[in-house]
Design an enzyme around this catalytic site. Structure first.
Site, PDB file in Angstrom:
ATOM      1  N   ASP A  23       0.834  -1.203   0.000  1.00 49.22           N
ATOM      2  CA  ASP A  23       0.000   0.000   0.000  1.00 49.22           C
ATOM      3  C   ASP A  23       0.871   1.257   0.000  1.00 49.22           C
ATOM      4  O   ASP A  23       0.572   2.239  -0.683  1.00 49.22           O
ATOM      5  CB  ASP A  23      -0.933   0.005   1.221  1.00 49.22           C
ATOM      6  CG  ASP A  23      -1.835  -1.209   1.263  1.00 49.22           C
ATOM      7  OD1 ASP A  23      -2.294  -1.644   0.188  1.00 49.22           O
ATOM      8  OD2 ASP A  23      -2.061  -1.747   2.367  1.00 49.22           O
ATOM      9  N   HIS A  53      -5.281  -3.454   5.415  1.00 50.78           N
ATOM     10  CA  HIS A  53      -4.731  -3.849   4.106  1.00 50.78           C
ATOM     11  C   HIS A  53      -5.847  -4.376   3.200  1.00 50.78           C
ATOM     12  O   HIS A  53      -5.711  -5.418   2.566  1.00 50.78           O
ATOM     13  CB  HIS A  53      -3.659  -4.916   4.310  1.00 50.78           C
ATOM     14  CG  HIS A  53      -2.944  -5.319   3.054  1.00 50.78           C
ATOM     15  ND1 HIS A  53      -2.316  -4.416   2.222  1.00 50.78           N
ATOM     16  CD2 HIS A  53      -2.756  -6.540   2.469  1.00 50.78           C
ATOM     17  CE1 HIS A  53      -1.766  -5.057   1.206  1.00 50.78           C
ATOM     18  NE2 HIS A  53      -2.036  -6.351   1.327  1.00 50.78           N
TER      19      HIS A  53
END
Length: 356
Positions: A193, A220
């Site tokens: 990310d 996530h």
């Protein structure tokens, strides 16, 4: 021509290394595959990759073989581990590579490891959510973590298997049951990310991605991924439209790749890159380097949730410090509430899986 005893040993060792089929040598020779592969081992850390033959595992193994901090690299999987091991072992870098195949060899793969990286599990396919992966990957993580608890309870664990928001709580519960749980040593890898955020923000700003640092907090998956664009380095400002575009693209980066691959896989190469970048940070922390700070999904008191991704400082014990979120703008405060609501359910799902 007669060869000396020492020369014969060197020839046998070389033959054993190059031709695994010839490894069934007489016990009197004192040569085994393990001994041959261990010859030339360098100082450094022992790292195991569980799921090393998969789409993430193979490029991850290759990149870890290139890491100068790694002295021994153990590659474990339930299929194809010998082939991947043979292939990667031919790379002329310092790490010694050993392969392990199937459940009977799991404990050998984990013995005395300093860092265990877990990309094992099934990938996400078009139309699948991360929750669709849950039942399969949750069981895999459970089994692997039982092995870690038994064989290398003091290892740093980097957990990649999705859904990370649930598999990290599962791992924690397994370690608690075994009496080995140390929250400082269990880290969910959310580095992809951050890597995506750095890349996408750099595109908007016209900068080199290596010059950009975007904190990404929360979790996530989807809305739990919260890039703090107000805290980007170098300092900059975005229009509301840019903020919306960047946040959505960062949150849906995985889906972007799944759809682009049209049923052939998910993010594997970028995930392997991000995993190695994070593993390297953990190894530098273990070495004692100062100021190693990255984002990870860890046990946390930053919010009311038991786990939360935020910036952490890494050191010889794993996580040395979990940083607070810092000042958030209104858009980020709204995003935080959405992230926490979604995260709470995912965390509880992982805990319940173990306790059911």
């Amino acid at each position: 021509m007669e060869y000396s005893s020492e020369a014969n040993k060197r020839i046998a060792r070389l033959t054993a290394h190059l031709y695994p089929s010839n490894l069934q040598m007489k016990e009197s020779s004192g040569l085994t595959q393990a001994m041959c592969r261990a010859k030339g081992g360098a100082p450094g850390f022992k790292v195991a990759i569980l799921g090393a033959a998969g789409g993430i595992g193979q490029p991850l193994a290759m990149l870890m073989k290139m890491n100068p901090l790694v002295s021994v690299l153990h590659l474990y999987d339930v299929v194809n581990a010998p082939g991947v091991t043979a292939d990667i072992s031919h790379m002329d870098t310092r790490a010694v590579v050993r392969g392990f195949l199937g459940q009977p060899q799991l404990e050998s793969a984990l013995a005395c490891m300093d860092l265990v990286i877990i990309p094992a599990g099934v990938p996400r396919k078009p139309g699948m959510t991360r929750d669709d992966l849950f039942n399969i990957n949750a069981g895999i993580v459970w089994t692997l973590c039982e092995g870690i608890a038994k064989c290398c309870p003091n290892a740093i664990v980097n957990l990649i298997s999705n859904p990370v928001n649930s598999t990290v709580p599962i791992a924690a519960e397994v370690f608690k049951k075994a009496g080995t749980y140390d929250p400082k040593r269990l880290l969910g890898v959310t580095m992809l990310d951050v890597v995506r955020a750095n890349t996408f923000v750099a595109e908007v700003l016209g900068l080199d991605p290596r010059e950009v640092d975007v904190p990404v907090v929360g979790g996530h998956a989807g809305v739990t991924i919260l890039p703090l664009l107000s805290q980007v380095k170098p300092p900059c400002s975005f229009t509301p439209q840019e903020t919306e575009y960047l946040t959505n693209r960062i949150q849906n980066g995985g889906t972007e790749v799944v759809e682009a691959k049209a049923g052939t896989g998910s993010a594997t190469l970028s995930m392997a890159y991000a995993a190695v970048k994070f593993a390297d940070a953990c190894l530098r922390g273990l070495r004692g380097d100062a100021g190693v700070v990255e984002c990870a999904f860890v046990a946390s008191q930053v919010t009311e949730l038991p786990f939360f991704a935020s910036k952490v400082r890494l050191g010889r014990i794993g996580v040395e410090k979990v940083f607070q979120l810092g000042p958030l703008n209104e858009y980020e405060r709204i995003g935080l509430e959405k992230a926490k609501k979604e995260l709470a359910g995912s965390i509880q799902k992982g805990v319940s899986f173990i306790k059911k």
